[in-house]
Design an enzyme around this catalytic site. Structure first.
Site, mmCIF file in Angstrom:
data_model
loop_
_atom_site.group_PDB
_atom_site.id
_atom_site.type_symbol
_atom_site.label_atom_id
_atom_site.label_comp_id
_atom_site.label_asym_id
_atom_site.label_seq_id
_atom_site.Cartn_x
_atom_site.Cartn_y
_atom_site.Cartn_z
ATOM 1 C CB SER A 32 -11.829 -6.699 -0.711
ATOM 2 O OG SER A 32 -12.552 -5.947 -0.406
ATOM 3 C CG ASP A 42 -7.356 -0.786 1.264
ATOM 4 O OD1 ASP A 42 -8.294 -0.348 0.575
ATOM 5 O OD2 ASP A 42 -7.014 -2.243 0.986
ATOM 6 C CG HIS A 90 -9.420 -2.279 -2.049
ATOM 7 N ND1 HIS A 90 -9.121 -2.580 -0.702
ATOM 8 C CD2 HIS A 90 -10.376 -3.210 -2.565
ATOM 9 C CE1 HIS A 90 -9.904 -3.590 -0.679
ATOM 10 N NE2 HIS A 90 -10.708 -3.995 -1.594
#
Length: 521
Positions: free
Chosen positions: A239, A461, A489
């Site tokens: 991320s 995602d 995610h």
């Protein structure tokens, strides 16, 4: 905020094993457009192998109850300049590290540095969770047999000179606030809350607020690389951690061995475009949740119209929130963050359905569980410094931000274009819009001179929508895209296809063929 750590925490809480508390967007992209010349980052000052390791089995014991079988845990702290552009002034931050080593390790290649994202999440905690392998969707034995796992808390985060300037009461107010303040008094109240937070943080830290930027942390990473004795960097970033890794690759391309950037952030997206993109990402995940739920009443007790069930409870909470233990009210904000929390992983969908069903029956406990896992709110009502750090880092990173009037306009526009998620993500920009700290934007150019970098994107995602992955790979110039046709995610190590591909890259620097895609299962 996007974070592998948040995903793990929510998954564990749901028993199958995060929009942010201060209305900061989950990921705050930047408008910077400057490329960095190869080797432009200052060389790491730490001597090779400088880290002074000490056993710290207490860390996994506190987090999980014990360490993983066959793993040893050692901790160290290194000092880095507060401002790398003025490293000679003697002012330093402490950066805390953990090293996890398998008793079965052989033919050691080096260290695998990990970061869970956020920004603001603890890399030390992530390293502990990853050390448990399959039990926590962690690092496969094939990798831990050859690498130490090294986690670090970035500057300003948790154990590393933490930023602490937001009270628990302010965080409660921010999380609990109506997610889409329609009336002008409601909107003005949120502006005032964010101004107060900014002023109090500035009063405590002054000009140092901008020193918590991604650029500064990327330079800390090179000091870590040197301190653990590695000639080249091997890194796994999730991320926001992909933004950190991409920044490192631009500053220190000559020091890259292998970087895995999973759940990619597109650094070239503007702050506003990134927030709108994320709103659309959560909307897509919410659609996918409803498509799973509606025909499956046995697993989803809010079928056959899951969307209506969720939105009805948020609307009801605005008018008459359900009261839980100790008088805590499940306001619309808390219900909304429970939704956001559950959408980070497909495994969270059932937890969301159960929480909404329980809320319909007058019990908000499961809503609070989901939202609190996202917020890192403890049972006693105190918080970690996740959101203090998140705001400081996100806002320091920005090159330009919208003003309050633009946020208000976007709120109305996005409410229409992206129901449920658009308006809250728009008002999420308020924190940086009124933030008084300075800015230190990250670069957005190619990693010229770096070996190939593996960029991983997931088609479903919600927090870092898939389109950002090919954009990041393209920006870096040396990026190679791996696509997972899955939900949730981040992707590694969700399936055999993803795991085998990433492991081959980490272990042998084997780059997958152009256009490689992995199926959902």
């Amino acid at each position: 905020m996007g974070s592998r750590f948040r995903l793990l925490a929510v998954a564990l809480l749901a028993g199958i094993l995060v929009l942010t508390g201060c209305t900061v967007p989950v990921v705050a992209p930047n408008t910077g457009d400057g490329a960095v010349a190869p080797g432009a980052g200052q060389p790491a000052p730490a001597a090779s192998g400088q880290a002074a390791w000490r056993p710290c089995p207490d860390v996994p014991a506190k987090l999980v109850g014990r360490g993983a079988n066959g793993m040893t845990y050692d901790c160290a702290t290194i000092k880095v300049p507060q401002d790398w552009s003025n490293a000679g002034n003697g002012q330093t931050f402490d950066v805390a590290l953990i090293r996890v080593r398998s008793s079965k390790q052989h033919d050691r290649i080096g260290s695998l540095l990990v970061n869970p994202g956020g920004p603001g999440a603890s890399g030390i905690n992530l390293a502990v969770y990853l050390s448990f392998g399959a039990a926590f969707q962690g690092i496969p034995a094939a990798v831990t047999d050859r690498f130490d796992i090294v986690g670090f808390d970035p500057r300003g985060v948790d154990r590393s000179s933490p930023v602490e300037c937001i009270s628990d009461a302010q965080l409660d107010q921010s999380f609990g606030y109506v997610p889409d303040p329609v009336t002008q008094p409601e909107f003005d109240g949120l502006v005032d809350l964010n101004r107060t937070i900014g002023k109090e943080c500035q009063a405590k830290y002054g000009d140092k607020l901008k020193l918590f930027s991604t650029v500064q942390t990327a330079k800390d990473m090179d000091a870590i690389r040197s301190a653990v004795g590695d000639q080249k960097m091997t890194y796994l970033g999730y991320s926001y951690g992909t933004l950190l890794g991409a920044t490192y690759a631009q500053l220190f391309p000559q020091n890259v061995r292998a970087l895995v950037l999973d759940g990619a952030v597109d650094p070239r997206q503007s702050f506003v475009a990134g927030s709108e993109s994320q709103a659309n990402g959560f909307a897509l995940a919410f659609d996918n949740f409803a498509k799973w739920c509606d025909p499956n009443p046995a697993q989803c007790p809010i079928a056959p119209d899951a969307k209506a069930a969720v939105t009805t409870q948020i609307d009801k909470a605005e008018v008459s929130p359900v009261t839980g233990a100790k008088g805590r009210q499940a306001t619309a904000g808390w219900v909304f963050y429970a939704v956001i929390s559950s959408l980070y992983t497909q495994a969270g969908w059932q937890a969301l359905a159960s929480a909404i069903k329980s809320l319909e029956g007058g019990n908000p406990a499961e809503v609070f569980q989901l939202a609190d896992a996202y917020a890192e709110r403890r049972p006693d009502g105190t918080y970690s410094n996740l959101f203090d750090a998140n705001i400081a880092i996100n806002c320091a990173d920005q090159k330009t931000v919208p003003d309050v009037a633009q946020v208000r306009t976007d709120q109305g526009d996005w409410r229409k274009s992206v129901p449920l998620f658009g308006a809250p993500l728009a008002v999420g920009m308020l924190t940086c819009a009124v933030w008084p700290g300075g800015h230190d934007p990250y670069p957005t150019g190619p990693a010229t001179g770096s070996p190939p970098i593996l960029v991983v994107g997931t088609t479903g995602d919600p927090a870092t929508p898939y389109a950002q992955a090919p954009a990041l790979a393209n920006m870096l110039g040396v990026g190679r895209l791996l696509t997972w046709e899955g939900e949730g995610h981040t992707a590694y190590p969700q399936t055999n296809c993803v795991t085998d591909t990433v492991d081959a890259y980490i272990l042998n620097q084997t780059v997958p063929p152009e256009g490689k895609r992995c199926p959902p299962q």
